[in-house]
Design a protein around this motif. Structure first.
Motif, PDB file in Angstrom:
ATOM      1  N   UNK A   1     -19.996   7.059   0.429  1.00 13.33           N
ATOM      2  CA  UNK A   1     -19.098   6.758   1.543  1.00 13.33           C
ATOM      3  C   UNK A   1     -19.065   5.253   1.834  1.00 13.33           C
ATOM      4  N   UNK A   2     -20.181   4.571   1.588  1.00 11.60           N
ATOM      5  CA  UNK A   2     -20.195   3.117   1.732  1.00 11.60           C
ATOM      6  C   UNK A   2     -19.321   2.482   0.657  1.00 11.60           C
ATOM      7  N   UNK A   3     -19.440   2.977  -0.562  1.00 11.80           N
ATOM      8  CA  UNK A   3     -18.593   2.478  -1.646  1.00 11.80           C
ATOM      9  C   UNK A   3     -17.116   2.664  -1.332  1.00 11.80           C
ATOM     10  N   UNK A   4     -16.785   3.808  -0.746  1.00 17.48           N
ATOM     11  CA  UNK A   4     -15.399   4.069  -0.364  1.00 17.48           C
ATOM     12  C   UNK A   4     -14.945   3.115   0.738  1.00 17.48           C
ATOM     13  N   UNK A   5     -15.839   2.855   1.695  1.00 21.81           N
ATOM     14  CA  UNK A   5     -15.509   1.931   2.783  1.00 21.81           C
ATOM     15  C   UNK A   5     -15.257   0.520   2.238  1.00 21.81           C
ATOM     16  N   UNK A   6     -16.075   0.105   1.268  1.00 26.61           N
ATOM     17  CA  UNK A   6     -15.894  -1.203   0.652  1.00 26.61           C
ATOM     18  C   UNK A   6     -14.565  -1.280  -0.096  1.00 26.61           C
ATOM     19  N   UNK A   7     -14.222  -0.205  -0.790  1.00 28.30           N
ATOM     20  CA  UNK A   7     -12.970  -0.160  -1.551  1.00 28.30           C
ATOM     21  C   UNK A   7     -11.758  -0.219  -0.616  1.00 28.30           C
ATOM     22  N   UNK A   8     -11.855   0.456   0.512  1.00 28.35           N
ATOM     23  CA  UNK A   8     -10.723   0.543   1.434  1.00 28.35           C
ATOM     24  C   UNK A   8     -10.651  -0.626   2.414  1.00 28.35           C
ATOM     25  N   UNK A   9     -11.697  -1.433   2.449  1.00 29.70           N
ATOM     26  CA  UNK A   9     -11.783  -2.473   3.469  1.00 29.70           C
ATOM     27  C   UNK A   9     -10.601  -3.446   3.479  1.00 29.70           C
ATOM     28  N   UNK A  10     -10.172  -3.992   2.327  1.00 27.53           N
ATOM     29  CA  UNK A  10      -9.044  -4.939   2.380  1.00 27.53           C
ATOM     30  C   UNK A  10      -7.783  -4.345   3.004  1.00 27.53           C
ATOM     31  N   UNK A  11      -7.422  -3.138   2.586  1.00 25.69           N
ATOM     32  CA  UNK A  11      -6.208  -2.513   3.119  1.00 25.69           C
ATOM     33  C   UNK A  11      -6.357  -2.231   4.613  1.00 25.69           C
ATOM     34  N   UNK A  12      -7.523  -1.756   5.029  1.00 25.48           N
ATOM     35  CA  UNK A  12      -7.747  -1.456   6.446  1.00 25.48           C
ATOM     36  C   UNK A  12      -7.725  -2.736   7.283  1.00 25.48           C
ATOM     37  N   UNK A  13      -8.324  -3.801   6.740  1.00 25.87           N
ATOM     38  CA  UNK A  13      -8.334  -5.079   7.456  1.00 25.87           C
ATOM     39  C   UNK A  13      -6.914  -5.602   7.640  1.00 25.87           C
ATOM     40  N   UNK A  14      -6.144  -5.576   6.576  1.00 27.42           N
ATOM     41  CA  UNK A  14      -4.784  -6.105   6.639  1.00 27.42           C
ATOM     42  C   UNK A  14      -3.905  -5.292   7.586  1.00 27.42           C
ATOM     43  N   UNK A  15      -4.083  -3.978   7.588  1.00 26.46           N
ATOM     44  CA  UNK A  15      -3.333  -3.131   8.510  1.00 26.46           C
ATOM     45  C   UNK A  15      -3.760  -3.403   9.950  1.00 26.46           C
ATOM     46  N   UNK A  16      -5.052  -3.592  10.164  1.00 26.47           N
ATOM     47  CA  UNK A  16      -5.569  -3.906  11.494  1.00 26.47           C
ATOM     48  C   UNK A  16      -4.958  -5.214  12.002  1.00 26.47           C
ATOM     49  N   UNK A  17      -4.874  -6.213  11.129  1.00 29.77           N
ATOM     50  CA  UNK A  17      -4.288  -7.499  11.513  1.00 29.77           C
ATOM     51  C   UNK A  17      -2.813  -7.344  11.866  1.00 29.77           C
ATOM     52  N   UNK A  18      -2.081  -6.546  11.093  1.00 27.14           N
ATOM     53  CA  UNK A  18      -0.657  -6.335  11.392  1.00 27.14           C
ATOM     54  C   UNK A  18      -0.485  -5.687  12.767  1.00 27.14           C
ATOM     55  N   UNK A  19      -1.310  -4.690  13.043  1.00 27.90           N
ATOM     56  CA  UNK A  19      -1.227  -4.013  14.332  1.00 27.90           C
ATOM     57  C   UNK A  19      -1.613  -4.957  15.476  1.00 27.90           C
ATOM     58  N   UNK A  20      -2.668  -5.724  15.265  1.00 25.87           N
ATOM     59  CA  UNK A  20      -3.139  -6.649  16.294  1.00 25.87           C
ATOM     60  C   UNK A  20      -2.083  -7.694  16.625  1.00 25.87           C
ATOM     61  N   UNK A  21      -1.489  -8.299  15.607  1.00 25.54           N
ATOM     62  CA  UNK A  21      -0.492  -9.341  15.841  1.00 25.54           C
ATOM     63  C   UNK A  21       0.791  -8.761  16.419  1.00 25.54           C
ATOM     64  N   UNK A  22       1.050  -7.495  16.123  1.00 24.72           N
ATOM     65  CA  UNK A  22       2.169  -6.814  16.759  1.00 24.72           C
ATOM     66  C   UNK A  22       1.935  -6.664  18.256  1.00 24.72           C
ATOM     67  N   UNK A  23       0.713  -6.288  18.633  1.00 27.18           N
ATOM     68  CA  UNK A  23       0.359  -6.170  20.050  1.00 27.18           C
ATOM     69  C   UNK A  23       0.389  -7.528  20.738  1.00 27.18           C
ATOM     70  N   UNK A  24       0.016  -8.569  19.999  1.00 30.18           N
ATOM     71  CA  UNK A  24       0.073  -9.917  20.563  1.00 30.18           C
ATOM     72  C   UNK A  24       1.522 -10.292  20.885  1.00 30.18           C
TER      73      UNK A  24
END
Length: 283
Positions: free
Chosen positions: A210-233
């Motif tokens: 599950x840690x390996x999966x989290x590492x694999x998914x991290x870039x996509x999740x980070x980028x989506x989080x940033x898009x949502x955050x800047x949208x709220x801004x």
């Protein structure tokens, strides 16, 4: 109004956030709820204890010392960590450059560190102890794979919170914060890509898929989080402070001059945005 404040991690890049925090202290600005990831929570303790300038002094006087960090500590069979944990989280805050634990304990808000459970790969949100009896929660939040071993808290083992929730402003919202300040350590236009270290980490923790999966998914999740955050801004629902140019500072940068430049950028950016921040908080 309940004010939430979120500090992204980023190891040495978090000196930007330290500059922001010192500007906040000059303005008497403290949150009701503080949540930090990795260095975001480690450096955030100085802010919440109202010790303006402490983190800058840490960068100037200690981070370049051989006792602080280096491969020698990682290869030490007794330490197995790039950062000398006993020195960084023990000797410095307790003796050499003390944290004012009385002031930290007196902070009336809630203080939370994000950690990643190595079995589930999910983020957990742990309250930070207000004394110097244990620094396990803060170390766990900082425990990047390869650079740190997992940290045991209770019966569970944890790694860096950024693996599962790099910018945990949603947790602040969940906790009832209707106004939220988010301090980033990457530029607004930054796009996270897969890192070679993630492949090494997945092999290192192959017993914990599950840690390996989290590492694999991290870039996509980070980028989506940033898009949502800047949208709220853009909608005026959160207030974001981010560097214009982090100058390619790496997470293990220890040159005092470079770190001070990043700190100054954060301080000046916060001062520059202070009037807009006051308007956001008053509406």
């Amino acid at each position: 109004m309940k004010l939430g404040m979120t500090f992204e991690g980023g190891a040495s890049r978090t000196l930007f956030s330290c500059g922001v925090a010192d500007a906040f202290l000059e303005e008497g600005l403290l949150p009701d709820y503080f949540i930090g990831v990795s260095a975001g929570i480690a450096y955030g303790m100085s802010y919440l204890s109202k010790q303006k300038g402490r983190n800058l002094r840490l960068a100037r006087e200690y981070m370049a010392r051989k006792e602080y960090q280096g491969v020698r500590h990682l290869l030490n069979k007794e330490k197995k960590t790039f950062y000398n944990i006993e020195y960084v989280f023990g000797e410095i805050p307790n003796r050499l450059l003390p944290i004012d634990y009385e002031a930290f304990a007196a902070f009336p808000g809630k203080v939370v560190a994000v950690v990643t459970n190595i079995r589930t790969g999910k983020a957990e949100y742990l309250e930070v102890p207000r004394d110097n009896t244990s620094y396990d929660v803060v170390v766990a939040s900082c425990s990047l794979p390869v650079l740190f071993p997992p940290v045991k808290i209770g019966k569970k083992y944890y790694l860096d919170g950024g693996l599962a929730d790099s910018i945990p402003y949603k947790q602040a919202i969940k906790e009832g914060c209707d106004k939220n300040i988010v301090v980033l350590t990457r530029e607004r236009g930054y796009v996270k890509k897969a890192e070679q270290a993630a492949k090494i980490s997945s092999l290192l923790y192959k017993k914990y898929p599950k840690v390996g999966q989290a590492l694999k998914e991290r870039p996509a999740k980070y980028n989506e989080c940033m898009r949502e955050l800047l949208g709220l801004e853009r909608e005026g629902k959160v207030f974001v402070i981010a560097p214009d140019d982090i100058q390619n500072v790496g997470r293990t940068e220890n040159d005092p001059a470079v770190l001070e430049r990043i700190y100054e950028q954060g301080y000046l950016k916060a001062k520059e945005q202070m009037e807009a921040l006051r308007r956001y908080l008053s509406t």
